[in-house]
Scaffold this active site. Structure first.
Site, short mmCIF file in Angstrom:
data_model
loop_
_atom_site.label_atom_id
_atom_site.label_comp_id
_atom_site.label_asym_id
_atom_site.label_seq_id
_atom_site.Cartn_x
_atom_site.Cartn_y
_atom_site.Cartn_z
N LYS A 48 35.97 11.17 -46.04
CA LYS A 48 34.99 11.71 -45.10
C LYS A 48 35.31 13.17 -44.76
O LYS A 48 36.42 13.64 -45.03
CB LYS A 48 35.01 10.87 -43.82
CG LYS A 48 36.31 10.96 -43.07
CD LYS A 48 36.43 9.91 -41.99
CE LYS A 48 37.77 10.02 -41.28
NZ LYS A 48 38.10 8.86 -40.47
N TYR A 274 41.31 43.30 -31.24
CA TYR A 274 40.52 43.33 -30.01
C TYR A 274 41.41 43.21 -28.77
O TYR A 274 42.30 42.36 -28.72
CB TYR A 274 39.53 42.17 -29.98
CG TYR A 274 38.40 42.28 -30.95
CD1 TYR A 274 37.53 43.38 -30.95
CD2 TYR A 274 38.15 41.25 -31.85
CE1 TYR A 274 36.47 43.46 -31.84
CE2 TYR A 274 37.09 41.32 -32.75
CZ TYR A 274 36.26 42.43 -32.74
OH TYR A 274 35.21 42.49 -33.61
C1 LIG Z 1 39.32 8.23 -40.78
C2 LIG Z 1 39.38 6.78 -40.89
C3 LIG Z 1 40.41 6.15 -41.61
C4 LIG Z 1 41.59 6.87 -42.20
O1 LIG Z 1 42.55 7.16 -41.21
P1 LIG Z 1 43.92 7.90 -41.57
O2 LIG Z 1 44.65 7.94 -40.29
O3 LIG Z 1 43.53 9.27 -42.05
O4 LIG Z 1 44.58 7.12 -42.62
C5 LIG Z 1 40.33 4.78 -41.77
N1 LIG Z 1 39.30 4.07 -41.25
C6 LIG Z 1 38.32 4.65 -40.54
C7 LIG Z 1 37.22 3.82 -39.97
C8 LIG Z 1 38.33 6.01 -40.33
O5 LIG Z 1 37.35 6.57 -39.60
#
Ligand SMILES: *Cc1c(COP(=O)(O)O)cnc(C)c1O
Length: 382
Positions: A48, A274
């Site tokens: 994601k 700045y």
């Molecule tokens: C982001 C996410 C993961 C992965 O989590 P990590 O801590 O990066 O391993 C797993 N399950 C869901 C539902 C997530 O949103």
């Protein structure tokens, strides 16, 4: 120059030297390492948010080539992007944000998680129209308090799915505190999950995929491995908690680099950037870098981070601006225009670890990584 950018599915020539270089071999090694610490379980790689900022169109195909079993995205749009890049492995949509016409899920072979009755209706209707079988993973809220069917509502929800012909081929949940290890709230979530799975089965489903193990749980909680692991962060080469560092051998896949655009000598007492909040305390050599907060090199890092030039640390001085910032290279002999500058990752024997940026920005590794903005091209390491 033969380099291609993988941002946003576009391929375009690279001119500005700022980029995120992703070593797909490191991704494959990290996947092997996950299989070593949690043997015998298929792996859903979470990609994601543009693969945690690494570039999903680069990472998705690389993980598929490395033998990943599933990929997980947050959004339907992210799933489509993977399919358009030719990814064939099953893809799970973790946030389940789809409307009453969800034919796009069938068109792109995306499996959603579900937690609302309207989703069951939509799936059943679209599947009926298309002559397909509606399938989904049930999301259970076992204690995160975010997304999912509450434990007491699982039996009725599972029956409602059966009535509509929607098959739960998976059941999943998400830990709120897996990085804390085997503690009571984590155990409780596990118990609620197991109970929910039993109720789903009692309602007549036969779920194959039982999953709640993020990176921390995959690493530390064998009882939570279910039938599918669901790591994100570890795939990219980072541990989800400092205390877990010794348990696993991971290699960060991403180097965030830029170059020096200009080098100048300024006398003692010269203000920089700045507001003149930094004033040179000695005759100084300053290097202006082609990166700023619009790239995700956050303004909040100002005065708290260093970069690597010629294998040495150089502090970033003055306020980080939208497109540019300044490093003090007085102690880096020979620093010149065109030198590679590492913002995150290794150069020679030196390293800027992601945790250093996270601490400087008062945030966590995840946010630094997916905060690298879409203006930064993602490229595969040579
Ligand atoms: C982001 C996410 C993961 C992965 O989590 P990590 O801590 O990066 O391993 C797993 N399950 C869901 C539902 C997530 O949103």
């Amino acid at each position: 120059m033969g380099l291609e950018s993988h941002s946003g599915g576009e391929v375009s020539p690279l001119v500005r030297p700022t980029r995120a270089v992703v070593d797909t071999e490191a991704l494959a090694e990290n996947l092997r390492e996950i299989r070593r610490v949690a043997p015998g379980r298929p792996v859903l790689g979470v990609v994601k948010a543009d693969a945690y900022g690494h570039g999903a169109t680069l990472v998705g195909p690389a993980l598929e080539a490395a033998g990943i079993d599933w990929l997980g995205v947050a959004l339907v749009e992210e799933g489509i992007e993977l399919r358009e890049r030719g990814v064939r492995v099953p893809v799970l949509v973790l946030d389940g944000a789809f409307g009453s016409d969800c034919s796009v899920l069938f068109e792109y072979e995306l499996t959603p998680v579900v937690y609302r009755l309207e989703q069951l209706d939509a799936l059943a209707a679209s599947a009926g129209r298309l002559g397909r079988r509606p399938r989904a993973h049930l999301k259970v809220d076992s204690g995160m308090g975010r997304l999912g069917v509450l434990p007491e509502d699982v039996p009725a929800f599972a029956r409602a799915a059966r009535e509509r012909g929607v098959e739960f081929e998976g059941v999943c949940s998400h830990f709120a505190n897996a990085d804390q290890g085997d503690e009571p709230s984590v155990r409780l979530q596990g118990e609620r999950f197991d109970a929910a799975v039993a109720q789903v089965r009692a309602a007549g489903h036969a779920p194959t995929w039982l999953h709640l193990a993020n990176s921390a749980a995959a690493l530390e909680l064998p009882w939570a491995h279910g039938t599918l692991l669901r790591p994100g962060l570890m795939l990219y080469g980072y541990v989800p908690a400092e205390r877990l560092r010794g348990r696993v051998s991971l290699r960060p896949a991403l180097r965030w680099i830029t170059e020096i655009l200009q080098v100048k000598r300024l006398p003692k007492g010269s203000p920089v950037s700045y507001g003149g909040r930094f004033v040179t305390s000695r005759p100084s050599v300053l290097a202006t870098l082609a990166v700023g907060y619009a790239d995700g090199y956050r303004r909040g890092f100002s005065g708290k981070v260093s970069v690597l030039v010629r294998g040495r640390r150089a502090p970033v001085v003055g306020v980080i601006t939208m497109d540019l910032c300044v490093a003090d290279v007085t102690d880096v002999p020979g620093a010149s225009v065109g030198d590679e500058v590492v913002l995150l990752g290794r150069q020679g024997g030196a390293e800027i670890p992601v945790g250093e940026l996270a601490r400087a920005g008062d945030t966590i590794d995840y946010e630094v990584l997916c905060g690298i903005s879409s203006r930064v091209p993602r490229v595969a390491a040579a």
